[in-house]
Design a protein around this motif. Structure first.
Motif, PDB file in Angstrom:
ATOM      1  N   SER A 203      60.201  13.161  92.631  1.00  0.00           N
ATOM      2  CA  SER A 203      61.657  13.168  92.829  1.00  0.00           C
ATOM      3  C   SER A 203      62.184  11.748  93.022  1.00  0.00           C
ATOM      4  O   SER A 203      63.275  11.417  92.544  1.00  0.00           O
ATOM      5  N   PHE A 204      61.408  10.895  93.689  1.00  0.00           N
ATOM      6  CA  PHE A 204      61.814   9.501  93.832  1.00  0.00           C
ATOM      7  C   PHE A 204      61.891   8.825  92.469  1.00  0.00           C
ATOM      8  O   PHE A 204      62.885   8.168  92.144  1.00  0.00           O
ATOM      9  N   ILE A 205      60.869   9.016  91.653  1.00  0.00           N
ATOM     10  CA  ILE A 205      60.836   8.402  90.320  1.00  0.00           C
ATOM     11  C   ILE A 205      61.972   8.935  89.455  1.00  0.00           C
ATOM     12  O   ILE A 205      62.643   8.169  88.758  1.00  0.00           O
ATOM     13  N   ALA A 206      62.199  10.246  89.495  1.00  0.00           N
ATOM     14  CA  ALA A 206      63.262  10.837  88.677  1.00  0.00           C
ATOM     15  C   ALA A 206      64.628  10.271  89.057  1.00  0.00           C
ATOM     16  O   ALA A 206      65.424   9.913  88.189  1.00  0.00           O
ATOM     17  N   SER A 207      64.901  10.172  90.343  1.00  0.00           N
ATOM     18  CA  SER A 207      66.195   9.673  90.791  1.00  0.00           C
ATOM     19  C   SER A 207      66.366   8.190  90.472  1.00  0.00           C
ATOM     20  O   SER A 207      67.422   7.767  89.990  1.00  0.00           O
ATOM     21  N   ALA A 208      65.338   7.410  90.728  1.00  0.00           N
ATOM     22  CA  ALA A 208      65.418   5.976  90.430  1.00  0.00           C
ATOM     23  C   ALA A 208      65.530   5.741  88.926  1.00  0.00           C
ATOM     24  O   ALA A 208      66.300   4.887  88.475  1.00  0.00           O
ATOM     25  N   ALA A 209      64.773   6.502  88.138  1.00  0.00           N
ATOM     26  CA  ALA A 209      64.835   6.350  86.680  1.00  0.00           C
ATOM     27  C   ALA A 209      66.205   6.751  86.146  1.00  0.00           C
ATOM     28  O   ALA A 209      66.725   6.122  85.220  1.00  0.00           O
TER      29      ALA A 209
ATOM     30  N   LEU B  95      66.068   1.520  94.600  1.00  0.00           N
ATOM     31  CA  LEU B  95      65.247   2.094  95.677  1.00  0.00           C
ATOM     32  C   LEU B  95      66.050   3.093  96.503  1.00  0.00           C
ATOM     33  O   LEU B  95      65.549   4.161  96.866  1.00  0.00           O
ATOM     34  N   GLN B  96      67.301   2.748  96.784  1.00  0.00           N
ATOM     35  CA  GLN B  96      68.146   3.661  97.552  1.00  0.00           C
ATOM     36  C   GLN B  96      68.477   4.916  96.747  1.00  0.00           C
ATOM     37  O   GLN B  96      68.542   6.018  97.309  1.00  0.00           O
ATOM     38  N   CYS B  97      68.675   4.767  95.435  1.00  0.00           N
ATOM     39  CA  CYS B  97      68.911   5.936  94.575  1.00  0.00           C
ATOM     40  C   CYS B  97      67.720   6.881  94.635  1.00  0.00           C
ATOM     41  O   CYS B  97      67.860   8.096  94.785  1.00  0.00           O
ATOM     42  N   GLY B  98      66.521   6.298  94.498  1.00  0.00           N
ATOM     43  CA  GLY B  98      65.308   7.105  94.566  1.00  0.00           C
ATOM     44  C   GLY B  98      65.135   7.762  95.919  1.00  0.00           C
ATOM     45  O   GLY B  98      64.745   8.931  96.021  1.00  0.00           O
ATOM     46  N   PHE B  99      65.445   7.031  96.975  1.00  0.00           N
ATOM     47  CA  PHE B  99      65.317   7.574  98.324  1.00  0.00           C
ATOM     48  C   PHE B  99      66.261   8.751  98.541  1.00  0.00           C
ATOM     49  O   PHE B  99      65.868   9.778  99.108  1.00  0.00           O
ATOM     50  N   ALA B 100      67.499   8.616  98.091  1.00  0.00           N
ATOM     51  CA  ALA B 100      68.477   9.699  98.262  1.00  0.00           C
ATOM     52  C   ALA B 100      68.007  10.962  97.544  1.00  0.00           C
ATOM     53  O   ALA B 100      68.062  12.071  98.100  1.00  0.00           O
ATOM     54  N   GLY B 101      67.530  10.817  96.315  1.00  0.00           N
ATOM     55  CA  GLY B 101      67.024  11.973  95.574  1.00  0.00           C
ATOM     56  C   GLY B 101      65.783  12.576  96.204  1.00  0.00           C
ATOM     57  O   GLY B 101      65.617  13.795  96.255  1.00  0.00           O
ATOM     58  N   MET B 102      64.920  11.719  96.705  1.00  0.00           N
ATOM     59  CA  MET B 102      63.683  12.179  97.332  1.00  0.00           C
ATOM     60  C   MET B 102      63.978  12.991  98.594  1.00  0.00           C
ATOM     61  O   MET B 102      63.419  14.072  98.794  1.00  0.00           O
ATOM     62  N   VAL B 103      64.872  12.496  99.426  1.00  0.00           N
ATOM     63  CA  VAL B 103      65.213  13.210 100.663  1.00  0.00           C
ATOM     64  C   VAL B 103      65.880  14.551 100.350  1.00  0.00           C
ATOM     65  O   VAL B 103      65.554  15.578 100.953  1.00  0.00           O
ATOM     66  N   GLY B 104      66.801  14.538  99.389  1.00  0.00           N
ATOM     67  CA  GLY B 104      67.471  15.781  99.009  1.00  0.00           C
ATOM     68  C   GLY B 104      66.493  16.818  98.474  1.00  0.00           C
ATOM     69  O   GLY B 104      66.553  17.993  98.840  1.00  0.00           O
TER      70      GLY B 104
ATOM     71  N   ILE C 117      71.472  13.390  93.247  1.00  0.00           N
ATOM     72  CA  ILE C 117      71.677  14.815  92.974  1.00  0.00           C
ATOM     73  C   ILE C 117      70.781  15.307  91.834  1.00  0.00           C
ATOM     74  O   ILE C 117      70.489  16.501  91.740  1.00  0.00           O
ATOM     75  N   ILE C 118      70.327  14.412  90.982  1.00  0.00           N
ATOM     76  CA  ILE C 118      69.592  14.797  89.775  1.00  0.00           C
ATOM     77  C   ILE C 118      68.448  15.783  90.018  1.00  0.00           C
ATOM     78  O   ILE C 118      68.316  16.754  89.281  1.00  0.00           O
ATOM     79  N   PRO C 119      67.589  15.598  91.030  1.00  0.00           N
ATOM     80  CA  PRO C 119      66.523  16.594  91.218  1.00  0.00           C
ATOM     81  C   PRO C 119      67.024  18.006  91.504  1.00  0.00           C
ATOM     82  O   PRO C 119      66.305  18.987  91.268  1.00  0.00           O
ATOM     83  N   LEU C 120      68.255  18.143  91.986  1.00  0.00           N
ATOM     84  CA  LEU C 120      68.788  19.457  92.336  1.00  0.00           C
ATOM     85  C   LEU C 120      69.433  20.187  91.159  1.00  0.00           C
ATOM     86  O   LEU C 120      69.697  21.385  91.245  1.00  0.00           O
ATOM     87  N   VAL C 121      69.688  19.474  90.064  1.00  0.00           N
ATOM     88  CA  VAL C 121      70.382  20.064  88.918  1.00  0.00           C
ATOM     89  C   VAL C 121      69.505  21.155  88.297  1.00  0.00           C
ATOM     90  O   VAL C 121      68.329  20.922  88.014  1.00  0.00           O
ATOM     91  N   PRO C 122      70.068  22.346  88.057  1.00  0.00           N
ATOM     92  CA  PRO C 122      69.269  23.477  87.564  1.00  0.00           C
ATOM     93  C   PRO C 122      69.041  23.468  86.046  1.00  0.00           C
ATOM     94  O   PRO C 122      69.332  24.434  85.355  1.00  0.00           O
TER      95      PRO C 122
END
Length: 148
Positions: free
Chosen positions: A13-19, A32-41, A89-94
């Protein structure tokens, strides 16, 4: 065994959000912050799923958390909030659910397609609701801090 699962989920999820942030030209210093936000979510979402919380409810809570983190990063690094919130938000998208809904349509399995389509629609709405609730919360906090 669960520890390995959570570590895999955190890393991917970190890689997906950062990418995603990289794909949409987020500043390098913000990746890094983008990846962190996605990872936590995503971590919050899968933990709520493990506790048998409904996917829509888990998505609202995770989207709310991602947006609150994004607001913090936006304020701290003086960057627009959208840089962090969209990537987070990207990891949460269905996307997988929507794909399966369309696959069932192509296979003439309309009953399953409608169920999956409705689920994808509800999760998408839950993301929007989480973003909205976070913004309302932020406005209330600002108003309270201004009046003090």
């Amino acid at each position: 065994m669960m520890t390995v699962f959570y570590i895999q989920q955190l890393v991917t999820s970190f890689i997906a959000s950062a990418a995603f942030g990289m794909m949409f030209n987020a500043p390098r210093k913000a990746l890094l912050q983008c990846g962190f936000a996605g990872m936590v979510g995503w971590l919050l979402y899968i933990m709520l799923q493990d506790m048998k919380v409904e996917p829509v409810t888990a998505t609202v809570v995770a989207a709310f958390c991602v947006t609150m983190i994004s607001q913090f990063f936006a304020k701290k690094y003086k960057t627009p909030i959208i840089v962090y919130s969209v990537s987070g938000i990207i990891p949460l998208v269905p996307g997988g659910i929507a794909y399966n809904a369309l696959r069932h349509v192509a296979q003439n399995q309309y009953d399953q397609a409608v169920q999956l389509g409705a689920q994808a629609f509800m999760i998408s709405g839950a993301i929007a609701l989480g973003l909205l609730l976070s913004e309302v919360t932020n406005q209330i906090i600002r108003k309270i801090s201004i009046t003090r």
